[in-house]
Design a protein around this motif. Structure first.
Motif, PDB file in Angstrom:
ATOM      1  N   TRP A   1       0.810  -1.243   0.128  1.00 15.33           N
ATOM      2  CA  TRP A   1       0.085  -0.081   0.150  1.00 15.33           C
ATOM      3  C   TRP A   1       1.040   1.253  -0.064  1.00 15.33           C
ATOM      4  CZ3 TRP A   1      -1.396   4.214   3.616  1.00 15.33           C
ATOM      5  CH2 TRP A   1      -2.531   4.850   3.350  1.00 15.33           C
ATOM      6  N   LEU A   2       1.952   1.146   0.865  1.00 14.55           N
ATOM      7  CA  LEU A   2       2.900   2.403   0.777  1.00 14.55           C
ATOM      8  C   LEU A   2       3.851   2.316  -0.312  1.00 14.55           C
ATOM      9  CD1 LEU A   2       3.692   2.443   4.661  1.00 14.55           C
ATOM     10  CD2 LEU A   2       2.319   4.036   3.519  1.00 14.55           C
ATOM     11  N   SER A   3       4.045   3.437  -0.894  1.00 14.67           N
ATOM     12  CA  SER A   3       4.874   3.378  -2.206  1.00 14.67           C
ATOM     13  C   SER A   3       6.401   3.378  -1.561  1.00 14.67           C
ATOM     14  CB  SER A   3       4.770   4.473  -3.095  1.00 14.67           C
ATOM     15  OG  SER A   3       5.043   5.826  -2.386  1.00 14.67           O
ATOM     16  N   PRO A   4       7.381   2.955  -2.387  1.00 10.69           N
ATOM     17  CA  PRO A   4       8.917   2.996  -1.963  1.00 10.69           C
ATOM     18  C   PRO A   4       9.150   4.533  -1.336  1.00 10.69           C
ATOM     19  CG  PRO A   4       8.745   1.763  -3.939  1.00 10.69           C
ATOM     20  CD  PRO A   4       7.443   2.356  -3.596  1.00 10.69           C
ATOM     21  N   GLY A   5       8.648   5.377  -2.017  1.00  6.74           N
ATOM     22  CA  GLY A   5       9.067   6.943  -1.496  1.00  6.74           C
ATOM     23  C   GLY A   5       8.392   7.246  -0.378  1.00  6.74           C
ATOM     24  N   ARG A   6       7.201   6.765  -0.028  1.00  5.29           N
ATOM     25  CA  ARG A   6       6.622   7.029   1.180  1.00  5.29           C
ATOM     26  C   ARG A   6       7.044   6.206   2.403  1.00  5.29           C
ATOM     27  NH1 ARG A   6      -0.301   7.672   0.727  1.00  5.29           N
ATOM     28  NH2 ARG A   6      -0.331   9.643   1.706  1.00  5.29           N
TER      29      ARG A   6
ATOM     30  N   LEU B   1      -0.570  12.718   9.349  1.00  3.55           N
ATOM     31  CA  LEU B   1      -0.625  11.372   9.838  1.00  3.55           C
ATOM     32  C   LEU B   1      -2.208  10.956   9.668  1.00  3.55           C
ATOM     33  CD1 LEU B   1       1.855   9.967  12.229  1.00  3.55           C
ATOM     34  CD2 LEU B   1       1.476   9.131   9.938  1.00  3.55           C
ATOM     35  N   VAL B   2      -2.851  11.970  10.433  1.00  2.00           N
ATOM     36  CA  VAL B   2      -4.399  11.744  10.299  1.00  2.00           C
ATOM     37  C   VAL B   2      -5.040  11.559   8.795  1.00  2.00           C
ATOM     38  CG1 VAL B   2      -6.580  13.074  10.866  1.00  2.00           C
ATOM     39  CG2 VAL B   2      -4.713  13.201  12.351  1.00  2.00           C
ATOM     40  N   ALA B   3      -4.190  12.708   7.811  1.00  2.00           N
ATOM     41  CA  ALA B   3      -4.734  12.435   6.346  1.00  2.00           C
ATOM     42  C   ALA B   3      -4.460  10.856   6.076  1.00  2.00           C
ATOM     43  CB  ALA B   3      -4.242  13.402   5.704  1.00  2.00           C
ATOM     44  N   LEU B   4      -3.126  10.451   6.261  1.00  5.16           N
ATOM     45  CA  LEU B   4      -2.822   9.324   5.885  1.00  5.16           C
ATOM     46  C   LEU B   4      -3.714   8.020   6.648  1.00  5.16           C
ATOM     47  CD1 LEU B   4      -0.467   7.448   4.491  1.00  5.16           C
ATOM     48  CD2 LEU B   4       0.576   7.433   6.754  1.00  5.16           C
ATOM     49  N   GLY B   5      -4.168   8.139   7.900  1.00  3.86           N
ATOM     50  CA  GLY B   5      -5.017   7.130   8.332  1.00  3.86           C
ATOM     51  C   GLY B   5      -6.462   7.326   7.537  1.00  3.86           C
ATOM     52  N   ARG B   6      -6.961   8.323   7.274  1.00  3.81           N
ATOM     53  CA  ARG B   6      -8.146   8.682   6.428  1.00  3.81           C
ATOM     54  C   ARG B   6      -8.049   7.698   5.153  1.00  3.81           C
ATOM     55  NH1 ARG B   6      -9.996  14.701   8.381  1.00  3.81           N
ATOM     56  NH2 ARG B   6     -10.507  14.294  10.531  1.00  3.81           N
ATOM     57  N   GLU B   7      -7.011   8.040   4.435  1.00  4.41           N
ATOM     58  CA  GLU B   7      -6.607   7.244   3.182  1.00  4.41           C
ATOM     59  C   GLU B   7      -6.734   5.983   3.304  1.00  4.41           C
ATOM     60  OE1 GLU B   7      -3.127   7.384  -0.115  1.00  4.41           O
ATOM     61  OE2 GLU B   7      -3.135   8.895   1.254  1.00  4.41           O
TER      62      GLU B   7
ATOM     63  N   LEU C   1       3.507  -9.974   6.953  1.00  5.63           N
ATOM     64  CA  LEU C   1       3.354  -8.609   6.349  1.00  5.63           C
ATOM     65  C   LEU C   1       4.873  -7.996   5.904  1.00  5.63           C
ATOM     66  CD1 LEU C   1       1.280  -7.125   9.461  1.00  5.63           C
ATOM     67  CD2 LEU C   1       0.721  -7.758   7.174  1.00  5.63           C
ATOM     68  N   SER C   2       4.704  -7.549   4.756  1.00  7.68           N
ATOM     69  CA  SER C   2       6.207  -7.084   4.190  1.00  7.68           C
ATOM     70  C   SER C   2       6.099  -5.573   4.166  1.00  7.68           C
ATOM     71  CB  SER C   2       6.092  -7.630   2.615  1.00  7.68           C
ATOM     72  OG  SER C   2       5.996  -8.966   2.615  1.00  7.68           O
ATOM     73  N   SER C   3       7.305  -4.946   3.549  1.00  7.17           N
ATOM     74  CA  SER C   3       7.305  -3.672   3.754  1.00  7.17           C
ATOM     75  C   SER C   3       6.512  -2.964   2.932  1.00  7.17           C
ATOM     76  CB  SER C   3       8.875  -3.255   3.348  1.00  7.17           C
ATOM     77  OG  SER C   3       9.137  -1.855   3.474  1.00  7.17           O
ATOM     78  N   GLY C   4       5.710  -2.087   3.240  1.00  6.14           N
ATOM     79  CA  GLY C   4       4.837  -1.270   2.516  1.00  6.14           C
ATOM     80  C   GLY C   4       3.266  -1.784   2.755  1.00  6.14           C
ATOM     81  N   ASP C   5       3.018  -2.692   3.699  1.00  7.49           N
ATOM     82  CA  ASP C   5       1.834  -3.153   3.786  1.00  7.49           C
ATOM     83  C   ASP C   5       1.201  -2.506   4.646  1.00  7.49           C
ATOM     84  OD1 ASP C   5       2.825  -5.480   1.960  1.00  7.49           O
ATOM     85  OD2 ASP C   5       2.407  -6.981   3.334  1.00  7.49           O
TER      86      ASP C   5
END
Length: 223
Positions: free
Chosen positions: A23-28, A92-98, A175-179
């Motif tokens: 779910w998380l891009s490498p950049g994120r 982080l609030v915005a990230l949680g909502r996303e 669970l892998s990196s970005g999950d």
């Protein structure tokens, strides 16, 4: 560990518990690693939490918004250095909502709509190759809003259980990196833990040795 021949697919592990691989891009991911390193420097640093019966957790933890210590939340880290806990940032609030929107859709789960989700605390756990997390419930909060869990770095074996006890039935998930893993609704108070970390599985470009787990939560305390 499962070989990566085919990309992992989104899965509902239990009603209300959703796993979204990558779910998380490498950049994120790299941005979050940098942020975690900043938070680890204080005002309250990473520490191994001491449990009421004298045991010491193998993971290292730093908190945002509210400081967690067994089994309560405070605004100051009285069990570390007495300093006020770092603020919980709006991004982080915005990230949680996303995360909730992608996990549940616009309708959310258990009357919690993604647009109204307002996490106000984060627990950031760092696992080295020997760290583990026993089966437990996240139940110190007054809010029953979902928990948003982000994994960065080494792959781990994540055990997601039932709401009644620490034993079976449970489901093991890698669970892998970005999950992303979100659990809410009837799964909100399920027991869960990390019985194993797979050292050396992180992407080298992250510049991270070990595993970071960031969990976002609503405490319900200010309300």
């Amino acid at each position: 560990m499962t070989a990566g021949l085919f990309p992992a697919e989104r899965a509902e592990v239990a009603p209300g518990a959703v796993h979204i691989p990558g779910w998380l891009s490498p950049g994120r991911q790299r941005e979050l690693v940098r942020s975690c390193r900043h938070w680890a420097r204080g005002p309250v640093p990473f520490r191994h939490t001491r449990l009421p019966r004298g045991g010491v957790m193998s993971v290292q933890t730093v908190c945002l918004g509210w400081h967690w210590q067994p089994y309560r939340h405070t605004r100051t880290a009285d069990d570390v250095n007495g300093a006020p806990v770092a603020e919980f940032p709006d991004w982080l609030v915005a990230l949680g909502r996303e995360a909730l929107l992608d996990a549940y859709g616009e309708q959310g789960v258990a009357s919690v709509e993604p647009s109204g989700y307002t996490p106000d605390t984060a627990l950031i756990n760092f696992y080295d190759g020997d760290a583990r997390m026993g089966m437990h419930q996240d139940k110190e909060e007054r809010s029953g809003a979902p928990v948003v869990s982000l994994s960065i770095g080494d792959t781990c074996l994540f055990r997601f259980g039932n709401t009644e006890n620490r034993g079976r039935p449970y489901t093991d998930v890698e669970l892998s990196s970005g999950d992303l893993f979100v659990f809410g609704g009837t799964a909100r108070f399920a027991y869960h833990g990390v019985p194993k970390v797979y050292p050396g599985t992180a992407e080298p470009s992250l510049g991270l040795t070990g595993r970071l787990n960031i969990t976002l939560r609503e405490t319900g305390f200010d309300a």
